[in-house]
Design an enzyme around this catalytic site. Structure first.
Site, PDB file in Angstrom:
ATOM      1  N   HIS A 124      38.400  92.445 -54.445  1.00  0.00           N
ATOM      2  CA  HIS A 124      37.437  91.686 -53.636  1.00  0.00           C
ATOM      3  C   HIS A 124      36.294  92.580 -53.191  1.00  0.00           C
ATOM      4  O   HIS A 124      36.499  93.582 -52.526  1.00  0.00           O
ATOM      5  CB  HIS A 124      38.138  91.076 -52.417  1.00  0.00           C
ATOM      6  CG  HIS A 124      38.905  89.844 -52.757  1.00  0.00           C
ATOM      7  ND1 HIS A 124      39.309  88.931 -51.812  1.00  0.00           N
ATOM      8  CD2 HIS A 124      39.331  89.365 -53.948  1.00  0.00           C
ATOM      9  CE1 HIS A 124      39.957  87.936 -52.420  1.00  0.00           C
ATOM     10  NE2 HIS A 124      39.991  88.194 -53.717  1.00  0.00           N
ATOM     11  N   TYR A 142      37.306  84.753 -42.582  1.00  0.00           N
ATOM     12  CA  TYR A 142      37.708  84.946 -41.182  1.00  0.00           C
ATOM     13  C   TYR A 142      36.883  83.960 -40.368  1.00  0.00           C
ATOM     14  O   TYR A 142      35.656  84.075 -40.334  1.00  0.00           O
ATOM     15  CB  TYR A 142      37.404  86.379 -40.721  1.00  0.00           C
ATOM     16  CG  TYR A 142      38.253  87.442 -41.394  1.00  0.00           C
ATOM     17  CD1 TYR A 142      37.922  87.948 -42.652  1.00  0.00           C
ATOM     18  CD2 TYR A 142      39.389  87.958 -40.763  1.00  0.00           C
ATOM     19  CE1 TYR A 142      38.692  88.934 -43.258  1.00  0.00           C
ATOM     20  CE2 TYR A 142      40.165  88.948 -41.360  1.00  0.00           C
ATOM     21  CZ  TYR A 142      39.815  89.428 -42.610  1.00  0.00           C
ATOM     22  OH  TYR A 142      40.574  90.401 -43.202  1.00  0.00           O
ATOM     23  N   PRO A 202      46.473  92.319 -36.514  1.00  0.00           N
ATOM     24  CA  PRO A 202      46.305  92.249 -37.973  1.00  0.00           C
ATOM     25  C   PRO A 202      44.911  91.891 -38.480  1.00  0.00           C
ATOM     26  O   PRO A 202      44.665  92.000 -39.678  1.00  0.00           O
ATOM     27  CB  PRO A 202      47.304  91.161 -38.383  1.00  0.00           C
ATOM     28  CG  PRO A 202      47.495  90.330 -37.165  1.00  0.00           C
ATOM     29  CD  PRO A 202      47.319  91.236 -35.996  1.00  0.00           C
ATOM     30  N   LYS A 218      44.698  96.510 -41.133  1.00  0.00           N
ATOM     31  CA  LYS A 218      44.834  97.971 -41.116  1.00  0.00           C
ATOM     32  C   LYS A 218      46.277  98.473 -41.069  1.00  0.00           C
ATOM     33  O   LYS A 218      46.525  99.653 -41.371  1.00  0.00           O
ATOM     34  CB  LYS A 218      44.083  98.554 -39.901  1.00  0.00           C
ATOM     35  CG  LYS A 218      42.591  98.478 -40.024  1.00  0.00           C
ATOM     36  CD  LYS A 218      42.068  99.463 -41.058  1.00  0.00           C
ATOM     37  CE  LYS A 218      40.671  99.143 -41.513  1.00  0.00           C
ATOM     38  NZ  LYS A 218      40.534  98.908 -42.930  1.00  0.00           N
ATOM     39  N   TYR A 235      36.137  98.291 -42.667  1.00  0.00           N
ATOM     40  CA  TYR A 235      37.041  97.382 -43.381  1.00  0.00           C
ATOM     41  C   TYR A 235      37.612  98.038 -44.648  1.00  0.00           C
ATOM     42  O   TYR A 235      38.791  97.883 -44.950  1.00  0.00           O
ATOM     43  CB  TYR A 235      36.296  96.088 -43.739  1.00  0.00           C
ATOM     44  CG  TYR A 235      37.212  94.961 -44.154  1.00  0.00           C
ATOM     45  CD1 TYR A 235      37.835  94.158 -43.205  1.00  0.00           C
ATOM     46  CD2 TYR A 235      37.465  94.696 -45.498  1.00  0.00           C
ATOM     47  CE1 TYR A 235      38.690  93.126 -43.571  1.00  0.00           C
ATOM     48  CE2 TYR A 235      38.318  93.670 -45.883  1.00  0.00           C
ATOM     49  CZ  TYR A 235      38.922  92.887 -44.917  1.00  0.00           C
ATOM     50  OH  TYR A 235      39.770  91.869 -45.296  1.00  0.00           O
TER      51      TYR A 235
HETATM   52  C1  PHB Z   1      47.038  88.758 -45.336  1.00  0.00           C
HETATM   53  O1  PHB Z   1      46.714  88.328 -46.428  1.00  0.00           O
HETATM   54  O2  PHB Z   1      48.225  88.728 -44.958  1.00  0.00           O
HETATM   55  C2  PHB Z   1      45.994  89.306 -44.455  1.00  0.00           C
HETATM   56  C3  PHB Z   1      44.710  89.458 -44.939  1.00  0.00           C
HETATM   57  C4  PHB Z   1      43.715  89.959 -44.131  1.00  0.00           C
HETATM   58  C5  PHB Z   1      44.003  90.298 -42.838  1.00  0.00           C
HETATM   59  C6  PHB Z   1      45.285  90.177 -42.343  1.00  0.00           C
HETATM   60  C7  PHB Z   1      46.294  89.666 -43.161  1.00  0.00           C
HETATM   61  O3  PHB Z   1      43.008  90.768 -42.059  1.00  0.00           O
END
Ligand code: PHB
Ligand code: APR
Length: 391
Positions: A73, A200, A292, A296, A383
């Site tokens: 990605h 997000y 989460p 990280k 990120y």
């Molecule tokens: C996930 O796919 O579990 C996931 C992806 C991005 C995040 C947190 C969890 O920021």
């Protein structure tokens, strides 16, 4: 009594990856794990890998399936105010992330350990550690027998609830903690992802995240109350609430189906200092937890293991002890920056309280991101993962 060079407590990603890297450097270890192999291999966790983590998995010899199956990605989306902003990781950080589930990494590592003829002692009960000042050992019960392992070092890779951090004498550790007053409800489903990149979404009803594991498996999260229970969330309720929090065109594209897994996690920031006490090293979730949102947790665990592997290799190869002595300081410098980033990213995307001022500040942060290359660069650089200190 068995003897080994490094006794590793915990067969999560930290413990397994450390064992695998040490093994490839000719250093012997034994991993002792409380749960069963099936339980460890089946746990559903995060799925976004920084390039540094990918590199380390390759160094550990477990990169082959990942390289084949991962999704690369080059950006992700931030949804707010009814619109969407793309964070171009390639453009702003010259890098990308890989989508490959922690479940798959764990499976690859368990298989690699088995192929190397290495020992992972699953189903170990009442694990305890001792002798950290001089002659360390790990004791446990397994299949009705008591076993003891003598070693040079103990690696505490046993997660937040593990025994290693708790075995340190009172007063030797400083802990820093913030419990965020909400949780994440996660659903895994065998449906195609709602969009090609992660989204997000900051919404008045609460944060939502669209993630994925593959082109046919999706992972979604909803911010929920800290006291809510999984049983209160039928699949129908989950999908309905998710739709309400997503931009209209994404919601329209959302494929829904029965959940394969559904779980709730309390959000917490936590750091224990120092990360080394005598011959005990803490690594991964045993030493630190982040909320989460920044993806990280797993990457920080891998970063600790990278530092620890280098320090132990140098110790056994040349007798150098300075890398071991600096382990904690080296890890913590980067850990705190990731704690800061995770906390900030959580704060700008989640409903924090009913305070109108806080919401305005949040929107100002998000709108600033939409307009400023400098702000986007800062987000992107964190990120994809900050650089590692030179050893
Ligand atoms: C996930 O796919 O579990 C996931 C992806 C991005 C995040 C947190 C969890 O920021
Ligand atoms: N004795 C032996 N093993 C233990 C004990 C104990 N007393 N307590 C816990 N464990 C095991 C757990 O069963 C688990 O398998 O230690 C392991 C710790 O694994 P994780 O919690 O996954 O921690 P870590 O390997 O540091 O990985 C960090 O994984 O948990 C996610 O979100 C986390 O992404 C982050 C990353």
């Amino acid at each position: 009594m068995r003897r080994t060079q490094v006794a590793i407590v915990g067969a999560g990603p930290s413990g397994l990856l450390l064992a695998q890297l040490l093994g490839r450097s000719g250093i012997e270890s034994i991993v002792v794990e409380r749960r069963s192999r099936e339980h460890v291999a089946g746990r559903v966790r995060a799925g976004v890998l920084e390039p540094g983590t990918v590199e380390l998995l390759e160094e550990a010899g477990v990169g082959e399936r990942m390289r084949r199956e991962r999704l690369v990605h080059r950006g992700f989306r931030l949804a707010f105010d009814g619109g969407v902003v793309r964070v171009d990781l390639d453009r702003h950080a010259g890098s990308s992330v890989s989508i490959y589930g922690q479940t798959e990494i764990t499976r690859d590592l368990i298989e690699a350990r088995a192929a190397a003829g290495a020992e992972v002692r699953f189903d170990a009960a009442d694990v305890s550690i001792g002798g950290l000042g001089g002659a360390p050992r790990v004791s446990f019960r397994r299949h009705g027998r008591t076993e003891e392992i003598a070693c040079d070092f103990v690696a505490g890779c046993d997660g937040y609830h593990g025994v290693c951090r708790r075995s340190v004498p009172a007063g030797a550790l400083h802990t820093f903690e913030r419990i965020h007053p909400f949780g994440w409800l996660g659903v895994l489903a065998d449906v195609p992802p709602a969009a090609q990149e992660l989204i997000y979404a900051s919404h008045e009803r609460g944060f939502a995240l669209c993630s994925m594991r593959s082109e046919s498996r999706s992972r979604y999260y909803l911010q929920c109350g800290a006291a809510e229970r999984v049983e209160e969330w039928s699949d129908e309720r989950f999908w309905e609430e998710l739709r309400l929090r997503l931009p209209a065109e994404v919601a329209r594209n959302l494929s829904v189906g029965p959940s394969v897994e559904k779980s709730m996690a309390q959000l917490r920031s936590f750091v224990a200092e120092p990360m080394r006490l005598g011959r005990l090293f803490l690594a991964g979730d045993a030493a630190h937890i982040v909320p989460p949102a920044g993806a990280k947790g797993l990457n920080l665990a891998a970063a600790d293991v990278r530092v620890l592997h280098r320090a132990l290799t140098e110790h056994y190869r040349t007798g150098r002890s300075d890398l071991i002595e600096r382990y904690s300081e080296t890890c913590l410098a980067r850990v705190w920056k990731a704690v800061r980033f995770s906390w900030w990213f959580t704060a700008i995307t989640h409903v924090l309280d009913d305070d109108a001022f806080s919401r305005r500040i949040q929107l100002a942060e998000l709108r600033y991101l939409a307009e400023s290359t400098a702000a986007l660069s800062s987000l992107a650089e964190n990120y994809v993962g900050l650089p590692f200190a030179a050893a």
